[in-house]
Write a protein that holds these residues in place. Structure first.
Motif, short mmCIF file in Angstrom:
data_model
loop_
_atom_site.label_atom_id
_atom_site.label_comp_id
_atom_site.label_asym_id
_atom_site.label_seq_id
_atom_site.Cartn_x
_atom_site.Cartn_y
_atom_site.Cartn_z
N UNK A 1 -11.37 118.11 61.59
CA UNK A 1 -12.79 118.11 61.42
C UNK A 1 -13.55 117.13 62.30
N UNK A 2 -14.59 117.64 63.01
CA UNK A 2 -15.07 116.60 64.01
C UNK A 2 -15.71 115.63 63.11
N UNK B 1 -15.70 110.63 35.76
CA UNK B 1 -16.00 110.19 37.08
C UNK B 1 -16.41 110.91 38.02
N UNK B 2 -17.00 110.53 39.14
CA UNK B 2 -17.38 111.27 40.38
C UNK B 2 -16.78 110.94 41.63
N UNK B 3 -16.41 112.01 42.26
CA UNK B 3 -15.60 111.77 43.61
C UNK B 3 -16.21 112.56 44.63
N UNK B 4 -16.15 112.16 45.85
CA UNK B 4 -16.72 112.58 47.19
C UNK B 4 -15.95 114.13 47.46
N UNK B 5 -16.64 114.91 48.10
CA UNK B 5 -16.11 116.07 48.49
C UNK B 5 -16.61 116.51 49.89
N UNK B 6 -15.90 116.84 50.78
CA UNK B 6 -16.42 117.39 52.13
C UNK B 6 -16.31 118.82 52.17
N UNK B 7 -17.51 119.85 52.64
CA UNK B 7 -17.34 121.24 52.48
C UNK B 7 -17.60 121.58 53.86
N UNK B 8 -17.70 123.16 53.73
CA UNK B 8 -17.97 123.90 54.95
C UNK B 8 -17.02 124.08 56.32
N UNK B 9 -15.89 123.41 56.10
CA UNK B 9 -15.06 123.43 57.02
C UNK B 9 -13.72 124.35 56.62
N UNK B 10 -12.85 124.40 57.49
CA UNK B 10 -11.75 125.45 56.98
C UNK B 10 -11.17 125.33 55.67
N UNK B 11 -11.20 124.08 55.04
CA UNK B 11 -10.94 123.83 53.68
C UNK B 11 -11.69 122.82 53.06
N UNK C 1 -12.29 119.11 51.40
CA UNK C 1 -11.65 118.24 51.54
C UNK C 1 -11.96 117.27 50.30
N UNK C 2 -11.16 117.02 49.39
CA UNK C 2 -11.48 116.63 48.19
C UNK C 2 -10.17 115.45 47.58
N UNK C 3 -10.34 114.97 46.57
CA UNK C 3 -9.23 114.00 46.07
C UNK C 3 -9.15 112.75 46.81
N UNK C 4 -8.08 112.36 46.83
CA UNK C 4 -7.69 110.93 47.45
C UNK C 4 -8.11 111.12 49.23
N UNK D 1 -11.89 110.58 49.37
CA UNK D 1 -12.21 109.19 49.12
C UNK D 1 -11.68 108.30 50.52
N UNK D 2 -10.56 108.60 50.89
CA UNK D 2 -10.28 107.61 52.25
C UNK D 2 -11.26 108.21 53.39
N UNK D 3 -11.63 109.62 53.35
CA UNK D 3 -12.45 109.73 54.50
C UNK D 3 -13.92 109.08 54.34
N UNK D 4 -14.25 108.98 53.20
CA UNK D 4 -15.41 108.37 52.95
C UNK D 4 -15.65 106.97 53.42
N UNK D 5 -14.39 106.11 52.74
CA UNK D 5 -14.39 104.99 53.21
C UNK D 5 -14.29 104.56 54.67
N UNK D 6 -13.78 105.66 55.58
CA UNK D 6 -13.44 105.47 56.89
C UNK D 6 -14.91 105.83 57.61
#
Length: 90
Positions: free
Chosen positions: A34-35, A58-68, A70-73, A76-81
């Motif tokens: 994902x770019x 609890x609440x966790x981030x999720x990234x949408x609208x790509x090929x899949x 992106x959720x879970x750990x 979380x790592x993507x958000x911190x990055x």
């Protein structure tokens, strides 16, 4: 499982077209990219709310609208990055 350590690695691997990845099939089902621009668009960012015993947990981030999704750990790592790479945009 508790007690496991995860060490995310961020690297510039050059042009994606030039890469030949051979992930362990017992651990990795599929590899996709994902770019950064995609991840930074608000319409591709969201949150998932989890309940425990019928109550807010609890609440966790999720990234949408790509090929899949992106959720879970991974999310979380993507958000911190993103907070480190683009603090003025994320």
């Amino acid at each position: 499982q508790q007690g496991q350590m995860v060490a995310p690695v961020v690297a510039n691997l050059g042009a994606l077209e030039d890469l030949t990845l051979t992930p362990n099939p017992d651990e990795v089902e599929e590899v996709f990219t994902l770019p950064l621009a995609h991840l930074l668009r608000e319409e591709n960012q969201g949150y998932t709310h989890f309940r425990t015993a019928g109550r807010y947990g609890y609440t966790l981030p999720v990234f949408l609208n790509g090929p899949h999704r992106v959720w879970g750990l991974t999310a979380i790592i993507t958000e911190l990055t993103l907070e480190l790479l683009a603090p003025d945009r994320y």
